[in-house]
Design a protein around this motif. Structure first.
Motif, mmCIF file in Angstrom:
data_model
loop_
_atom_site.group_PDB
_atom_site.id
_atom_site.type_symbol
_atom_site.label_atom_id
_atom_site.label_comp_id
_atom_site.label_asym_id
_atom_site.label_seq_id
_atom_site.Cartn_x
_atom_site.Cartn_y
_atom_site.Cartn_z
ATOM 1 N N LYS A 75 34.288 29.012 27.472
ATOM 2 C CA LYS A 75 34.989 28.122 28.394
ATOM 3 C C LYS A 75 35.442 28.844 29.662
ATOM 4 N N VAL A 105 38.100 21.292 30.930
ATOM 5 C CA VAL A 105 38.743 21.161 32.236
ATOM 6 C C VAL A 105 39.486 19.823 32.298
ATOM 7 N N ASN A 150 34.251 24.673 35.809
ATOM 8 C CA ASN A 150 35.423 25.202 35.103
ATOM 9 C C ASN A 150 36.086 26.370 35.833
#
Length: 276
Positions: A75, A105, A150
């Motif tokens: 992530k 996100v 992200n």
């Protein structure tokens, strides 16, 4: 200096075939590092190990201080694998939105950052277009947008500008250089030598194992025992070996001329001249 990628003595084997042989490399915060090598040199195999798709047979890989298979790490990085395609049944915006959601996100940030990426990558007019209807170059731009949604600390890009025309490639370069200014770190594989020369702080030449590594300037200096002299009066280009010979030739010139060291492309061709 903080190493965001640390590869130590990594081997990757498929039976008796060695794809990566005792590879060690690092990528530090705020730099762009390029992997260069011929087809089949093991670049993509190495990159897949950096984001956890493959596991090394020997050696150790650390990404952002953790094992690449750690879900939290996934992530925190942006990835464009070489063979990946956008979700063709989704629109440009939906590709960006849902990839943002998968990466955790927040919705507000997806809209803010997504709109900015659409503008930077000139995808605003394609916002509601299905990905299947995009050109190859537009699909690569969309993949870049999804990899950046992200706001990653680390971006791993395997042939990111394949299929883009010269203008679009320059636009992507500017985005990557902008990310570097923001303190992002980028690992890049490319077959475009001008791209590597323009973007890279450091370069690794790979052909199964590391052949040459160093700052771009260091690599060029290592091969600087010959020069090309362009005599603009005669229109001739002369290849000269050694500084003494260069000075001798220059002393006999009266008009305009240019002296240059070998380009990264010429060095690449010399390094891999025996690779079929």
């Amino acid at each position: 200096m903080e190493a965001l990628i640390d590869v130590q003595h990594v081997w990757k084997l498929y039976g008796k075939f060695v794809a990566n042989e005792d590879i060690s490399l690092t990528l530090y915060k705020g730099e762009i590092v390029s992997l260069l090598g011929p087809n089949g040199a093991g670049k993509t195999t190495l990159v897949k190990q950096l984001y956890g798709e493959l596991l090394p047979n020997k050696g150790k890989i650390t990404v952002l201080g953790n094992n690449p298979t750690n879900r939290k790490i996934m992530k925190s990085i942006g990835i464009i694998p070489q063979e990946v395609q956008p979700y063709e049944d989704l629109t440009v915006w939906d590709n960006i939105y849902y990839l943002g959601k998968i990466k955790g996100v927040k919705t507000k940030q997806i809209y803010e950052r997504g709109e900015d990426l659409l503008r930077k990558l000139e995808l605003l007019e394609k916002r509601n277009t299905l990905a299947m209807k995009l050109s190859g170059g537009m699909k690569r731009k969309l993949l870049l947008a999804t990899s950046l949604i992200n706001d990653p600390k680390l971006v791993i890009l395997d042939e990111p500008t394949t299929g883009l025309d010269a203008r679009a490639r320059r636009e992507v370069w500017n985005i990557l250089l902008g990310l570097k200014k923001e303190g992002k770190s980028i690992l890049l594989t490319t077959h475009y030598l001008d791209e590597a020369e323009k973007l890279s702080d450091r370069i690794y030449f790979i052909n199964r194992k590391i052949v040459i590594e160093g700052l771009t300037s260091e690599i060029k200096e290592k091969f600087s025992d010959w020069y090309e002299l362009i005599d603009y009066d005669s229109g001739k280009t002369i290849r000269i070996k050694g500084e003494d010979e260069l000075k001798k030739v220059i002393s006999n010139l009266n008009g305009k001329f240019e002296v240059r060291l070998p380009s990264l492309e010429e060095i690449y061709l010399e390094v891999f001249k025996d690779v079929s």
